[in-house]
Design a protein around this motif. Structure first.
Motif, short mmCIF file in Angstrom:
data_model
loop_
_atom_site.label_atom_id
_atom_site.label_comp_id
_atom_site.label_asym_id
_atom_site.label_seq_id
_atom_site.Cartn_x
_atom_site.Cartn_y
_atom_site.Cartn_z
N LEU B 20 4.56 -14.54 7.74
CA LEU B 20 3.82 -14.01 8.90
C LEU B 20 4.38 -12.66 9.35
N THR B 21 5.72 -12.52 9.27
CA THR B 21 6.30 -11.20 9.57
C THR B 21 5.80 -10.17 8.57
N ALA B 22 5.77 -10.59 7.31
CA ALA B 22 5.29 -9.68 6.27
C ALA B 22 3.85 -9.28 6.54
N VAL B 23 3.05 -10.24 6.99
CA VAL B 23 1.64 -9.94 7.31
C VAL B 23 1.58 -8.88 8.40
N ALA B 24 2.40 -9.08 9.45
CA ALA B 24 2.40 -8.11 10.54
C ALA B 24 2.78 -6.73 10.03
N TYR B 25 3.81 -6.70 9.18
CA TYR B 25 4.25 -5.38 8.72
C TYR B 25 3.35 -4.82 7.64
N THR B 26 2.56 -5.69 6.98
CA THR B 26 1.59 -5.14 6.03
C THR B 26 0.51 -4.36 6.76
N THR B 27 0.16 -4.84 7.98
CA THR B 27 -0.83 -4.07 8.74
C THR B 27 -0.28 -2.69 9.08
N LEU B 28 1.02 -2.66 9.43
CA LEU B 28 1.63 -1.36 9.71
C LEU B 28 1.65 -0.51 8.44
N ALA B 29 2.01 -1.18 7.32
CA ALA B 29 2.06 -0.45 6.04
C ALA B 29 0.69 0.11 5.70
N GLU B 30 -0.34 -0.70 5.95
CA GLU B 30 -1.70 -0.23 5.68
C GLU B 30 -1.99 1.05 6.45
N ARG B 31 -1.65 1.02 7.74
CA ARG B 31 -1.96 2.19 8.57
C ARG B 31 -1.11 3.38 8.18
N LYS B 32 0.18 3.12 7.88
CA LYS B 32 1.08 4.21 7.52
C LYS B 32 0.67 4.84 6.20
N ILE B 33 0.44 3.96 5.19
CA ILE B 33 0.15 4.48 3.86
C ILE B 33 -1.19 5.19 3.86
N SER B 34 -2.16 4.61 4.57
CA SER B 34 -3.46 5.27 4.61
C SER B 34 -3.31 6.66 5.24
N ALA B 35 -2.45 6.73 6.27
CA ALA B 35 -2.24 8.01 6.93
C ALA B 35 -1.58 9.00 5.97
N TYR B 36 -0.54 8.54 5.28
CA TYR B 36 0.16 9.46 4.39
C TYR B 36 -0.71 9.92 3.24
N LEU B 37 -1.60 9.01 2.76
CA LEU B 37 -2.50 9.41 1.68
C LEU B 37 -3.51 10.44 2.16
N GLN B 38 -3.74 10.48 3.47
CA GLN B 38 -4.71 11.43 4.02
C GLN B 38 -4.01 12.58 4.73
N ASP B 39 -2.74 12.82 4.40
CA ASP B 39 -1.96 13.92 4.99
C ASP B 39 -1.81 13.78 6.51
N ARG B 40 -1.70 12.55 6.98
CA ARG B 40 -1.44 12.33 8.40
C ARG B 40 -0.10 11.60 8.53
N TYR B 41 0.32 11.30 9.77
CA TYR B 41 1.57 10.57 9.96
C TYR B 41 1.35 9.09 10.23
N GLY B 42 0.22 8.74 10.85
CA GLY B 42 0.02 7.35 11.20
C GLY B 42 0.78 7.00 12.46
N PRO B 43 0.80 5.71 12.83
CA PRO B 43 1.46 5.33 14.08
C PRO B 43 2.95 5.65 14.02
N ASN B 44 3.44 6.46 14.95
CA ASN B 44 4.87 6.78 14.96
C ASN B 44 5.41 6.89 16.38
N ARG B 45 4.72 6.26 17.33
CA ARG B 45 5.15 6.39 18.72
C ARG B 45 5.93 5.18 19.20
N VAL B 46 5.56 3.98 18.70
CA VAL B 46 6.21 2.76 19.19
C VAL B 46 7.43 2.50 18.33
N GLY B 47 8.59 2.84 18.84
CA GLY B 47 9.82 2.61 18.08
C GLY B 47 9.98 3.65 17.00
N PRO B 48 11.14 3.63 16.30
CA PRO B 48 11.36 4.61 15.23
C PRO B 48 10.34 4.42 14.11
N PHE B 49 9.67 5.47 13.71
CA PHE B 49 8.63 5.46 12.68
C PHE B 49 7.51 4.46 13.00
#
Lengths: 164, 341
Positions: B20-49
Motif C-alpha cells: 500500500l505504501t508502494a501504491v501511494a508512492y507509485t502515484t507520486l512516481a507517476e506524477r514526477k516521472i510524467s513531469a520529468y518526461l515533459q520537461d517539468r518538475y512535478g510536485p515539489n512543494r510538500v516535503g523535500p522533492f
C-alpha cells in the motif's frame, strides 16, 4: 491535394520499433533542463513590449502628462477607464481631476497607449495584480502616477510634450 | 497451528503494508516521472522533492465530500470500488518475493501462500476478478459514459486474458508446472526467460498493459471520450480505492513480469549462498523490489510516450495479431519439448 499514405515496411507495421523510438525520445527528455519557472522564488521577466498594467507617466516638469482628452476612455474596449477633467492655470489648461483604471476590467490590449496623443498612459511590465477584493483593483490617479514613476525603463519616455 | 499462523500473519501484514505504501508512492512516481518526461518538475512543494505529496493526497481524499449520485444502484455502487481494490491486493498472495530465511532451525519462505502449486492459475483467475469491479461501477452509477467505459473495459480485459494465458503457457511448459517458486528456481539455474521466450514476453507485456488498463490501452477511462470512464461518478475515498486498485494492479503486473521473465530475485552471476541466510534473504528481497520498481517505471514511461489506440485497433491487435502469434509460439515450444523427450 491527394496525400499518399506511405507504404510501411513489415517491421514498421510491427509497431514495436516505433515504440522503442518513442521511448528513447521521452527518456532523453528525462534528463533535459526543465522549463518550469518556480514561481514565488523565481520570477518570469517579461520581454520588451510586454503589455501589462497601464499606468500614468509624469513629464519632466513633474506634472502628469495627461491632458484629460478622454481618448483612452473612449477607445477602451471594456470601458475600464474613467476620467473627470479639470482646469488649471498651467499653459496646458486641462488636467485629470480624477483618473481611474479598473484592473478588474482591463484586458491589457494597449489601445489606450496607442491612442494617447501625449504618451501619458503606458503599459508597464507589471502583471501580478490579483487581489481578494474587486474594489482594490480600481486604481486612482496618485497610485497610477506612482506606478509610472517606479519604472526605470519608462524614463526615456519622459520627454517634454511635442508642440502641435 | 500457531507455528504456521503467526509467520503467515506477519508476512501478510508486512506485504500489505509495503504494497500500500508502494501504491501511494507509485502515484507520486507517476506524477514526477510524467513531469520529468515533459520537461517539468512535478510536485515539489510538500516535503523535500514532494515526498510527502501522497500523504497530502490521502488526507485530501479522506476529507472530500463523498457524493452518491441520484438513482444509482446502491449495493453494487458501494461494492464496486472494493471489488477492484481487493483482487489487486490478494494477487500478491502467490508471489514469492525472496530467498527463504532460516531462524532457530526452521526455514521460512518469503511467500504468503507457501508452495502453492497452481500459483499461475490462481493469478489468472484473480486478475480477471478485477474486471467485476469495473462492470459493477459502470452498470450501477447511472451514467452513460461509465457504462460505455465499463463495456469497453470488459471486452478488452476478457479478450486480453487469452493473450495473457498464451504468454504464460510457454513458461509453464518449459518449467513443467505452475509453481511460481519453481519458475524462479529454473531461471536461477539457467538463463532468464526473456531470452529464450522473447516472443512470449512481448505477448505477455502487451496483454498485461491491456489488462491493467494502462495506456496505450486505457480505453475504459479514455478521458477525451468518456470523461473518466467507469469511475466518473465516484468521489472521495471511493474514487481513491479505484485509483489504488489501478496502481496495485500495476505493481502486481510488474512483479509478475519480473518473476516470469526476469528471474524473480535471482541475479544470474551472483549466487545468494555466499551470504549468510538472513543477509541473503534481505538482499534477494531488495533485488526483487528493484526489478519491480524498474517495471513500474517502465509502465509509467510507456504511458507518457504512446498515444491511445483506437478501439478497433485494440481489438484487431488482440484477435488478429497476438492470438495467432501466441498460438504459433505455443505450438513451437510444445513441439520443441515434445521432440526433446
Amino acid at each position: 491535394m491527394i496525400v499518399k499514405r506511405p507504404v510501411l515496411k513489415w517491421w514498421e507495421r510491427l509497431y514495436l520499433p516505433v515504440v522503442e523510438d518513442g521511448l528513447l525520445t521521452t527518456f532523453r527528455h528525462l534528463f533535459k533542463k526543465k522549463v518550469t519557472v518556480q514561481y514565488p522564488e523565481e520570477r518570469w521577466v517579461p520581454p520588451e513590449g510586454f503589455r501589462g498594467a497601464p499606468v500614468l507617466l509624469t513629464g519632466l516638469d513633474g506634472r502628469e502628462k495627461c491632458t484629460s482628452c478622454k481618448l483612452c476612455m473612449f477607445i477602451c474596449p471594456p470601458q475600464a477607464i474613467r476620467i473627470v477633467a479639470g482646469e488649471t492655470e498651467h499653459p496646458i489648461e486641462k488636467y485629470p481631476q480624477e483618473f481611474y483604471i479598473d484592473y478588474g476590467l482591463c484586458i491589457f490590449c494597449g489601445y489606450c497607449q496607442e491612442v494617447c496623443p501625449c504618451e501619458a498612459i503606458w503599459l508597464k511590465h507589471e502583471f501580478e495584480l490579483a487581489d481578494f477584493d474587486r474594489t482594490n483593483l480600481i486604481f486612482g490617479k496618485d497610485k497610477l502616477l506612482q506606478m509610472g514613476r517606479q519604472e526605470p525603463y519608462l524614463k526615456g519616455k519622459e520627454k517634454p510634450l511635442k508642440k502641435g | 497451528m500457531v507455528n504456521i499462523l503467526i509467520p503467515a500473519i506477519i508476512k501478510i501484514v508486512v506485504v500489505l503494508g509495503v504494497l500500500l505504501t508502494a501504491v501511494a508512492y507509485t502515484t507520486l512516481a507517476e506524477r514526477k516521472i510524467s513531469a520529468y518526461l515533459q520537461d517539468r518538475y512535478g510536485p515539489n512543494r510538500v516535503g523535500p522533492f514532494g515526498l510527502f505529496q501522497p500523504v497530502a493526497d490521502g488526507i485530501k481524499f479522506f476529507f472530500k465530500e463523498d457524493i452518491t449520485p441520484k438513482r444509482v444502484f446502491r449495493v453494487t455502487y458501494y461494492l464496486a470500488p472494493m471489488c477492484t481494490l481487493i483482487p489487486a491486493l490478494i494477487t500478491f498472495a502467490v508471489i514469492p518475493f525472496g530467498e527463504s530465511v532460516s531462524l532457530n532451525g526452521t526455514s521460512y519462505r518469503l511467500w504468503i501462500a507457501e508452495n502453492m502449486d497452481l500459483g499461475l492459475v490462481y493469478l489468472l483467475a484473480v486478475s480477471s476478478l478485477g474486471v467485476y469491479g469495473i462492470i459493477l461501477a459502470g452498470l450501477s452509477s447511472n451514467n452513460k459514459y461509465s457504462l460505455l467505459g465499463s463495456l469497453r473495459s470488459v471486452n478488452q480485459v476478457v479478450s486480453y486474458e487469452i493473450a495473457l494465458g498464451l504468454g504464460i503457457l510457454p513458461i509453464a511448459i518449459s518449467c513443467g508446472g505452475f509453481n511460481l517458486d519453481e519458475i524462479v528456481r529454473a531461471q536461477e539455474k539457467g538463463i532468464w526467460f526473456v531470452v529464450p521466450h522473447f516472443v512470449a514476453f512481448l505477448i505477455f507485456l502487451v496483454a498485461i498493459f491491456a489488462e491493467t488498463n494502462r495506456l496505450p490501452f486505457d480505453l475504459p477511462e479514455g478521458e477525451s471520450e468518456l470523461v473518466g470512464g467507469y469511475h466518473t461518478e465516484y468521489s472521495g475515498l471511493r474514487f481513491a480505492m479505484f485509483f489504488m486498485g489501478e496502481y496495485a494492479n500495476m505493481i502486481t503486473a510488474s512483479a509478475l513480469i519480473v518473476i516470469l521473465f526476469f528471474g524473480g530475485w535471482s541475479l544470474t552471476f551472483i549466487k545468494y549462498e555466499i551470504f549468510g541466510s538472513i543477509l541473503a534473504a534481505i538482499l534477494s528481497v531488495l533485488v526483487f523490489c528493484a526489478k519491480v520498481a524498474f517495471f513500474v517505471f517502465f509502465f509509467i514511461w510507456v504511458r507518457w510516450t504512446l498515444p491511445r489506440f483506437r478501439y478497433d485497433q485494440v481489438m484487431n491487435l488482440m484477435w488478429a495479431r497476438l492470438l495467432p502469434a501466441g498460438f504459433l509460439y505455443l505450438l513451437i515450444v510444445g513441439l520443441f519439448y515434445f521432440l526433446l523427450e
